[in-house]
Design a protein around this motif. Structure first.
Motif, PDB file in Angstrom:
ATOM      1  N   MET A 138      -2.820  -5.856 -46.925  1.00 32.92           N
ATOM      2  CA  MET A 138      -2.229  -6.939 -46.150  1.00 32.92           C
ATOM      3  C   MET A 138      -1.305  -6.394 -45.061  1.00 32.92           C
ATOM      4  SD  MET A 138      -1.692 -10.057 -45.318  1.00 32.92           S
ATOM      5  CE  MET A 138      -2.267 -11.192 -46.598  1.00 32.92           C
ATOM      6  N   SER A 139      -0.512  -5.396 -45.411  1.00 29.09           N
ATOM      7  CA  SER A 139       0.424  -4.821 -44.451  1.00 29.09           C
ATOM      8  C   SER A 139      -0.310  -4.180 -43.276  1.00 29.09           C
ATOM      9  CB  SER A 139       1.315  -3.781 -45.137  1.00 29.09           C
ATOM     10  OG  SER A 139       2.090  -4.371 -46.155  1.00 29.09           O
ATOM     11  N   LYS A 140      -1.416  -3.532 -43.555  1.00 33.42           N
ATOM     12  CA  LYS A 140      -2.197  -2.902 -42.486  1.00 33.42           C
ATOM     13  C   LYS A 140      -2.752  -3.941 -41.524  1.00 33.42           C
ATOM     14  CE  LYS A 140      -6.194   0.107 -41.715  1.00 33.42           C
ATOM     15  NZ  LYS A 140      -7.249   0.924 -42.376  1.00 33.42           N
ATOM     16  N   ARG A 141      -3.315  -5.021 -42.051  1.00 34.22           N
ATOM     17  CA  ARG A 141      -3.860  -6.068 -41.182  1.00 34.22           C
ATOM     18  C   ARG A 141      -2.756  -6.724 -40.367  1.00 34.22           C
ATOM     19  NH1 ARG A 141      -6.963  -7.340 -45.844  1.00 34.22           N
ATOM     20  NH2 ARG A 141      -5.614  -9.113 -46.282  1.00 34.22           N
ATOM     21  N   ALA A 142      -1.608  -6.960 -41.017  1.00 33.61           N
ATOM     22  CA  ALA A 142      -0.496  -7.603 -40.313  1.00 33.61           C
ATOM     23  C   ALA A 142       0.038  -6.719 -39.198  1.00 33.61           C
ATOM     24  CB  ALA A 142       0.615  -7.937 -41.306  1.00 33.61           C
ATOM     25  N   ALA A 143       0.207  -5.440 -39.476  1.00 32.55           N
ATOM     26  CA  ALA A 143       0.725  -4.516 -38.465  1.00 32.55           C
ATOM     27  C   ALA A 143      -0.240  -4.416 -37.289  1.00 32.55           C
ATOM     28  CB  ALA A 143       0.967  -3.145 -39.084  1.00 32.55           C
ATOM     29  N   ARG A 144      -1.520  -4.377 -37.584  1.00 34.44           N
ATOM     30  CA  ARG A 144      -2.514  -4.333 -36.517  1.00 34.44           C
ATOM     31  C   ARG A 144      -2.494  -5.634 -35.726  1.00 34.44           C
ATOM     32  NH1 ARG A 144      -4.542  -1.827 -32.453  1.00 34.44           N
ATOM     33  NH2 ARG A 144      -6.685  -2.410 -31.945  1.00 34.44           N
ATOM     34  N   GLY A 145      -2.366  -6.756 -36.419  1.00 31.59           N
ATOM     35  CA  GLY A 145      -2.297  -8.049 -35.750  1.00 31.59           C
ATOM     36  C   GLY A 145      -1.086  -8.181 -34.857  1.00 31.59           C
ATOM     37  N   ALA A 146      -0.014  -7.451 -35.190  1.00 30.68           N
ATOM     38  CA  ALA A 146       1.202  -7.471 -34.376  1.00 30.68           C
ATOM     39  C   ALA A 146       1.091  -6.564 -33.164  1.00 30.68           C
ATOM     40  CB  ALA A 146       2.395  -7.059 -35.226  1.00 30.68           C
ATOM     41  N   GLY A 147      -0.041  -5.863 -33.023  1.00 35.59           N
ATOM     42  CA  GLY A 147      -0.265  -5.042 -31.842  1.00 35.59           C
ATOM     43  C   GLY A 147      -0.090  -3.559 -32.029  1.00 35.59           C
ATOM     44  N   LEU A 148       0.204  -3.107 -33.252  1.00 34.15           N
ATOM     45  CA  LEU A 148       0.338  -1.674 -33.487  1.00 34.15           C
ATOM     46  C   LEU A 148      -1.040  -1.023 -33.440  1.00 34.15           C
ATOM     47  CD1 LEU A 148       3.068  -2.801 -34.581  1.00 34.15           C
ATOM     48  CD2 LEU A 148       3.004  -0.989 -36.283  1.00 34.15           C
ATOM     49  N   SER A 149      -1.076   0.234 -33.043  1.00 36.97           N
ATOM     50  CA  SER A 149      -2.338   0.974 -33.060  1.00 36.97           C
ATOM     51  C   SER A 149      -2.835   1.072 -34.493  1.00 36.97           C
ATOM     52  CB  SER A 149      -2.132   2.374 -32.494  1.00 36.97           C
ATOM     53  OG  SER A 149      -1.287   3.138 -33.349  1.00 36.97           O
ATOM     54  N   TRP A 150      -4.139   1.347 -34.659  1.00 33.86           N
ATOM     55  CA  TRP A 150      -4.668   1.460 -36.015  1.00 33.86           C
ATOM     56  C   TRP A 150      -3.965   2.560 -36.792  1.00 33.86           C
ATOM     57  CZ3 TRP A 150      -6.796  -2.057 -38.651  1.00 33.86           C
ATOM     58  CH2 TRP A 150      -7.682  -2.982 -38.091  1.00 33.86           C
ATOM     59  N   GLY A 151      -3.676   3.672 -36.126  1.00 34.71           N
ATOM     60  CA  GLY A 151      -3.011   4.778 -36.812  1.00 34.71           C
ATOM     61  C   GLY A 151      -1.628   4.395 -37.298  1.00 34.71           C
ATOM     62  N   LEU A 152      -0.841   3.752 -36.433  1.00 34.50           N
ATOM     63  CA  LEU A 152       0.509   3.358 -36.817  1.00 34.50           C
ATOM     64  C   LEU A 152       0.471   2.220 -37.824  1.00 34.50           C
ATOM     65  CD1 LEU A 152       3.424   4.086 -36.366  1.00 34.50           C
ATOM     66  CD2 LEU A 152       3.511   2.442 -34.477  1.00 34.50           C
TER      67      LEU A 152
END
Length: 216
Positions: free
Chosen positions: A11-25
């Motif tokens: 969930m955290s990975k999808r949320a961070a990506r949805g917030a505009g972070l790069s896939w790596g970050l």
């Protein structure tokens, strides 16, 4: 609600990506949130707070201006703990050579702590961080907490100082599941939904049970 660490990370990975972070970050943010949750900290609450605070802000504005400076700072006068933490892990050898690295105005400083684990494993020595009377140290597998624990959920640390090598005292053991507030889960879900492609006429036709013809 109780969630497995795998669920929290996903969930955290999808949320961070949805917030505009790069896939790596986004992957690093998810691993860090999982790590904090394993040690009993509200990792999902902190991540949701950070994503909301920095929503739509260019990453360069909350990134360290120079990794060679004695004190790191960001153009926006507030630094992302995810970007700063990842930079700290990359600068592990520099931390060991200097003994300390300081950061100014870092948001939600606890979110930077998991990155110390990566630095510690690269160095083969524990790494510690101190801010506002709290001290945390880790060797990448275990975590030690000392001092004023009331500041661990602070929204901002005026200065956060990392040191290596560090002493490990008062160790905590990780767990396999963590309690997550329904509110933080929903806030992360809101960001995660941004990663879903909007429906089109073609995708609706290809969806289960969809179509314009009836062959029965």
């Amino acid at each position: 609600m109780s969630h497995s660490l795998n669920e929290i990370e996903a969930m955290s990975k999808r949320a961070a990506r949805g917030a505009g972070l790069s896939w790596g970050l986004a992957e690093e943010a998810a691993k860090g949130t999982r790590w904090l949750s394993a040690f009993g900290f509200p990792g999902t609450d902190l991540l949701a707070d950070l994503l909301e605070m920095n929503d739509r802000i260019p990453p360069i504005d909350v990134s360290p201006v120079s990794l060679r400076a004695p004190v790191w700072h960001a153009p926006a006068r507030r630094m992302s703990p995810l970007i700063a933490g990842a930079s700290l892990s990359d600068c592990a050898m520099r931390l060991m050579e200097r003994g300390t690295i300081a950061m100014e105005n870092i948001c939600f400083p606890l979110l930077a702590v998991p990155f110390m684990g990566g630095a510690a494993q690269r160095l083969g020595h524990p790494v510690a961080a101190e801010w506002a009377g709290a001290r945390l140290a880790t060797d990448g597998r275990q975590l030690c907490v000392q001092g004023d624990t009331t500041v661990l959920r602070a929204r901002m640390a005026d200065q956060m100082v990392f040191t290596a090598p560090a002493r490990m005292t008062g160790r905590r053991e990780p767990v396999l599941r963590a309690d997550v507030s329904a509110e933080s889960w929903q806030r992360l879900s809101t960001f995660a939904h941004r990663t879903f492609a909007p429906a089109t006429d073609d995708s609706r036709l290809r969806g289960a049970g969809a179509g314009l013809s009836d062959n029965d």
